[in-house]
Design a protein around this motif. Structure first.
Motif, PDB file in Angstrom:
ATOM      1  N   VAL A  17       1.775   2.465   3.886  1.00  0.00           N
ATOM      2  CA  VAL A  17       2.282   1.781   2.688  1.00  0.00           C
ATOM      3  C   VAL A  17       1.137   1.053   2.000  1.00  0.00           C
ATOM      4  N   ALA A  18       0.299   0.364   2.772  1.00  0.00           N
ATOM      5  CA  ALA A  18      -0.790  -0.412   2.195  1.00  0.00           C
ATOM      6  C   ALA A  18      -1.821   0.482   1.515  1.00  0.00           C
ATOM      7  N   ILE A  19      -2.217   1.569   2.170  1.00  0.00           N
ATOM      8  CA  ILE A  19      -3.304   2.395   1.648  1.00  0.00           C
ATOM      9  C   ILE A  19      -2.808   3.360   0.575  1.00  0.00           C
ATOM     10  N   VAL A  20      -1.903   4.236   0.947  1.00  0.00           N
ATOM     11  CA  VAL A  20      -1.430   5.265   0.010  1.00  0.00           C
ATOM     12  C   VAL A  20      -0.468   4.663  -1.016  1.00  0.00           C
ATOM     13  N   GLY A  21       0.467   3.848  -0.534  1.00  0.00           N
ATOM     14  CA  GLY A  21       1.409   3.220  -1.460  1.00  0.00           C
ATOM     15  C   GLY A  21       0.726   2.300  -2.451  1.00  0.00           C
ATOM     16  N   GLY A  22      -0.274   1.583  -1.993  1.00  0.00           N
ATOM     17  CA  GLY A  22      -1.025   0.722  -2.898  1.00  0.00           C
ATOM     18  C   GLY A  22      -1.736   1.513  -3.976  1.00  0.00           C
ATOM     19  N   TYR A  23      -2.288   2.646  -3.592  1.00  0.00           N
ATOM     20  CA  TYR A  23      -2.959   3.507  -4.568  1.00  0.00           C
ATOM     21  C   TYR A  23      -1.959   4.039  -5.591  1.00  0.00           C
ATOM     22  N   VAL A  24      -0.808   4.512  -5.115  1.00  0.00           N
ATOM     23  CA  VAL A  24       0.213   5.054  -6.017  1.00  0.00           C
ATOM     24  C   VAL A  24       0.714   3.976  -6.971  1.00  0.00           C
ATOM     25  N   ALA A  25       1.005   2.797  -6.444  1.00  0.00           N
ATOM     26  CA  ALA A  25       1.494   1.707  -7.289  1.00  0.00           C
ATOM     27  C   ALA A  25       0.437   1.301  -8.319  1.00  0.00           C
ATOM     28  N   ALA A  26      -0.799   1.186  -7.899  1.00  0.00           N
ATOM     29  CA  ALA A  26      -1.866   0.804  -8.825  1.00  0.00           C
ATOM     30  C   ALA A  26      -2.044   1.855  -9.916  1.00  0.00           C
ATOM     31  N   ILE A  55      -3.022  -5.227  -8.217  1.00  0.00           N
ATOM     32  CA  ILE A  55      -1.790  -4.579  -7.745  1.00  0.00           C
ATOM     33  C   ILE A  55      -2.016  -3.933  -6.386  1.00  0.00           C
ATOM     34  N   TYR A  56      -3.139  -3.244  -6.232  1.00  0.00           N
ATOM     35  CA  TYR A  56      -3.464  -2.611  -4.949  1.00  0.00           C
ATOM     36  C   TYR A  56      -3.553  -3.661  -3.842  1.00  0.00           C
ATOM     37  N   ALA A  57      -4.237  -4.755  -4.126  1.00  0.00           N
ATOM     38  CA  ALA A  57      -4.366  -5.819  -3.124  1.00  0.00           C
ATOM     39  C   ALA A  57      -3.008  -6.443  -2.821  1.00  0.00           C
ATOM     40  N   GLY A  58      -2.186  -6.634  -3.844  1.00  0.00           N
ATOM     41  CA  GLY A  58      -0.857  -7.203  -3.634  1.00  0.00           C
ATOM     42  C   GLY A  58       0.031  -6.323  -2.770  1.00  0.00           C
ATOM     43  N   VAL A  59      -0.031  -5.018  -2.984  1.00  0.00           N
ATOM     44  CA  VAL A  59       0.766  -4.098  -2.157  1.00  0.00           C
ATOM     45  C   VAL A  59       0.258  -4.119  -0.716  1.00  0.00           C
ATOM     46  N   ALA A  60      -1.048  -4.167  -0.538  1.00  0.00           N
ATOM     47  CA  ALA A  60      -1.596  -4.204   0.817  1.00  0.00           C
ATOM     48  C   ALA A  60      -1.168  -5.479   1.549  1.00  0.00           C
ATOM     49  N   ALA A  65       3.111  -8.462   5.142  1.00  0.00           N
ATOM     50  CA  ALA A  65       3.748  -9.778   5.067  1.00  0.00           C
ATOM     51  C   ALA A  65       5.259  -9.725   5.251  1.00  0.00           C
ATOM     52  N   VAL A  66       5.877  -8.599   4.915  1.00  0.00           N
ATOM     53  CA  VAL A  66       7.336  -8.497   5.042  1.00  0.00           C
ATOM     54  C   VAL A  66       7.722  -8.353   6.510  1.00  0.00           C
ATOM     55  N   GLY A  67       9.002  -8.526   6.784  1.00  0.00           N
ATOM     56  CA  GLY A  67       9.474  -8.559   8.163  1.00  0.00           C
ATOM     57  C   GLY A  67       9.432  -7.240   8.915  1.00  0.00           C
ATOM     58  N   SER A  68       9.558  -6.114   8.219  1.00  0.00           N
ATOM     59  CA  SER A  68       9.573  -4.829   8.915  1.00  0.00           C
ATOM     60  C   SER A  68       8.943  -3.759   8.040  1.00  0.00           C
ATOM     61  N   ALA A  69       8.624  -2.635   8.648  1.00  0.00           N
ATOM     62  CA  ALA A  69       8.050  -1.516   7.901  1.00  0.00           C
ATOM     63  C   ALA A  69       9.070  -0.949   6.927  1.00  0.00           C
ATOM     64  N   ALA A  72       8.943  -2.936   3.854  1.00  0.00           N
ATOM     65  CA  ALA A  72       7.735  -2.621   3.090  1.00  0.00           C
ATOM     66  C   ALA A  72       7.962  -1.366   2.243  1.00  0.00           C
ATOM     67  N   TRP A  73       8.592  -0.348   2.821  1.00  0.00           N
ATOM     68  CA  TRP A  73       8.895   0.872   2.067  1.00  0.00           C
ATOM     69  C   TRP A  73       9.870   0.583   0.935  1.00  0.00           C
ATOM     70  N   ILE A  74      10.865  -0.247   1.177  1.00  0.00           N
ATOM     71  CA  ILE A  74      11.846  -0.577   0.141  1.00  0.00           C
ATOM     72  C   ILE A  74      11.177  -1.341  -0.998  1.00  0.00           C
ATOM     73  N   TRP A  75      10.343  -2.318  -0.672  1.00  0.00           N
ATOM     74  CA  TRP A  75       9.633  -3.075  -1.703  1.00  0.00           C
ATOM     75  C   TRP A  75       8.699  -2.167  -2.503  1.00  0.00           C
TER      76      TRP A  75
END
Length: 96
Positions: A17-26, A55-60, A65-69, A72-75
């Motif tokens: 989520v942090a690496i790939v999801g952050g890239y996609v979101a950014a 945005i990338y840093a925020g997603v990472a 920071a959230v309670g479960s993986a 993180a996927w839902i966010w």
């Protein structure tokens, strides 16, 4: 009893989520800003690209920071839906 590999899979999911999801979101937000900001296109692209780093840093940060993986996927999905929808509608002639 939990399987010994389960914690590693949860951390791997968050890292994905942090690496790939952050890239996609950014990338989604940068493209959306470049398309929708009411200013000359070059300035809009530059603002979108600069914002993409935050945005990338925020997603990472959010991924760990959230309670479960699962959260993180839902966010990540909830955060990527508005720019994806805006880009889709603007490129398919709805808001051209």
């Amino acid at each position: 009893m939990r399987h010994p590999i389960a914690p590693a899979l949860r951390i791997a999911s968050r890292a994905f989520v942090a690496i790939v999801g952050g890239y996609v979101a950014a990338a989604l937000y940068a493209a959306t800003m470049a398309r929708w900001l009411p200013m000359p296109r070059t300035e809009a692209v530059m603002i979108g690209m600069l914002a993409s780093f935050a945005i990338y840093a925020g997603v990472a940060i959010m991924a760990f920071a959230v309670g479960s993986a699962t959260r993180a996927w839902i966010w990540l999905a909830a955060g990527c839906l508005p720019p994806a929808l805006a880009l889709y509608l603007s490129t398919h002639g709805v808001f051209a």
